[in-house]
Design a protein around this motif. Structure first.
Motif, PDB file in Angstrom:
ATOM      1  N   ASP A 123      22.106  97.962  43.593  1.00  0.00           N
ATOM      2  CA  ASP A 123      22.943  98.344  42.455  1.00  0.00           C
ATOM      3  C   ASP A 123      23.428  99.768  42.701  1.00  0.00           C
ATOM      4  O   ASP A 123      22.661 100.603  43.179  1.00  0.00           O
ATOM      5  N   ASP A 124      24.680 100.037  42.363  1.00  0.00           N
ATOM      6  CA  ASP A 124      25.217 101.378  42.597  1.00  0.00           C
ATOM      7  C   ASP A 124      24.744 102.396  41.562  1.00  0.00           C
ATOM      8  O   ASP A 124      24.908 103.587  41.750  1.00  0.00           O
ATOM      9  N   ASN A 125      24.103 101.929  40.489  1.00  0.00           N
ATOM     10  CA  ASN A 125      23.602 102.834  39.453  1.00  0.00           C
ATOM     11  C   ASN A 125      22.115 103.098  39.683  1.00  0.00           C
ATOM     12  O   ASN A 125      21.277 102.218  39.482  1.00  0.00           O
ATOM     13  N   LYS A 126      21.807 104.316  40.119  1.00  0.00           N
ATOM     14  CA  LYS A 126      20.422 104.679  40.446  1.00  0.00           C
ATOM     15  C   LYS A 126      19.498 104.497  39.246  1.00  0.00           C
ATOM     16  O   LYS A 126      18.374 104.012  39.380  1.00  0.00           O
ATOM     17  N   HIS A 127      19.961 104.858  38.054  1.00  0.00           N
ATOM     18  CA  HIS A 127      19.131 104.730  36.857  1.00  0.00           C
ATOM     19  C   HIS A 127      18.818 103.263  36.563  1.00  0.00           C
ATOM     20  O   HIS A 127      17.702 102.927  36.163  1.00  0.00           O
TER      21      HIS A 127
ATOM     22  N   ARG B 208      18.686 100.852  38.837  1.00  0.00           N
ATOM     23  CA  ARG B 208      17.729 100.425  39.871  1.00  0.00           C
ATOM     24  C   ARG B 208      16.305 100.819  39.483  1.00  0.00           C
ATOM     25  O   ARG B 208      15.373 100.023  39.588  1.00  0.00           O
ATOM     26  N   GLU B 209      16.154 102.065  39.049  1.00  0.00           N
ATOM     27  CA  GLU B 209      14.822 102.555  38.663  1.00  0.00           C
ATOM     28  C   GLU B 209      14.277 101.808  37.446  1.00  0.00           C
ATOM     29  O   GLU B 209      13.097 101.463  37.392  1.00  0.00           O
TER      30      GLU B 209
ATOM     31  N   LYS C  30      13.271  98.304  38.516  1.00  0.00           N
ATOM     32  CA  LYS C  30      12.032  98.392  39.291  1.00  0.00           C
ATOM     33  C   LYS C  30      10.833  98.526  38.352  1.00  0.00           C
ATOM     34  O   LYS C  30       9.843  97.801  38.494  1.00  0.00           O
TER      35      LYS C  30
ATOM     36  N   ASN D  83      15.606  99.523  48.002  1.00  0.00           N
ATOM     37  CA  ASN D  83      16.745  99.443  47.096  1.00  0.00           C
ATOM     38  C   ASN D  83      17.956  99.976  47.839  1.00  0.00           C
ATOM     39  O   ASN D  83      17.810 100.677  48.838  1.00  0.00           O
TER      40      ASN D  83
ATOM     41  N   SER E  47      22.350 101.160  47.270  1.00  0.00           N
ATOM     42  CA  SER E  47      23.374 101.521  46.289  1.00  0.00           C
ATOM     43  C   SER E  47      24.709 100.822  46.536  1.00  0.00           C
ATOM     44  O   SER E  47      25.649 101.005  45.783  1.00  0.00           O
TER      45      SER E  47
ATOM     46  N   GLU F 124      25.086  99.076  52.327  1.00  0.00           N
ATOM     47  CA  GLU F 124      23.771  99.684  52.571  1.00  0.00           C
ATOM     48  C   GLU F 124      22.691  98.598  52.642  1.00  0.00           C
ATOM     49  O   GLU F 124      21.812  98.627  53.510  1.00  0.00           O
TER      50      GLU F 124
END
Length: 141
Positions: free
Chosen positions: A11-15, A17-18, A21, A37, A39, A43
């Motif tokens: 997912d391009d949104n780090k928040h 993804r976290e 998770k 993971n 982005s 990748e």
């Protein structure tokens, strides 16, 4: 104890993804490993060969390479992967495209998917997985 399920979140949104998770680990920490993971689809494709992945949660809309293209490439090389699409869009065109590419499900990011995540963790090899707002039967007609 059986082997843990290896999961990658793309997912391009780090928040997001976290958050995903944390949610997945809270639902099945003893059954899963979040092994990586990414982005973007590109990748993810560049790292998939270095992992022993079982499930990929794949965002549909990403820069560089979207989830649809990444799903097609990944499944052509690793047909046993279970890829579950993630999206904000419940457009049937997106759902159909991901299923035709080989995804085993389509989850809306803004839906309560805890029950579905638990089903995926329990047995990701059987069935299709959808957020409750998506009427899978409509897609079959």
């Amino acid at each position: 104890m059986s082997k843990k399920i290896n999961i990658i979140i793309v997912d391009d949104n780090k928040h997001y993804r976290e958050a995903l998770k944390s949610l997945l680990l809270s639902l099945g920490k003893e059954k899963i490993n979040i092994i990586n993971n990414a982005s973007s689809g590109k990748e993810f494709i560049n790292t998939i060969n270095k992992t022993n992945t079982d499930i990929v949660f794949m965002d549909y809309e990403m820069p560089v390479m979207n989830g649809l293209e990444a799903t097609r490439i990944a499944l052509s090389n690793y047909p046993r992967l279970t890829i579950i699409a993630l999206s904000l869009y419940d457009d049937t065109q997106y759902v159909d495209a991901m299923l035709e590419a080989g995804a085993k499900g389509y989850l809306l990011k803004n839906s309560d998917n805890n029950e579905i995540f638990m089903k995926i963790i329990k047995n990701h090899n059987e069935g299709k997985f959808f957020s409750k707002e998506i009427n899978y039967q409509d897609l079959l007609s």
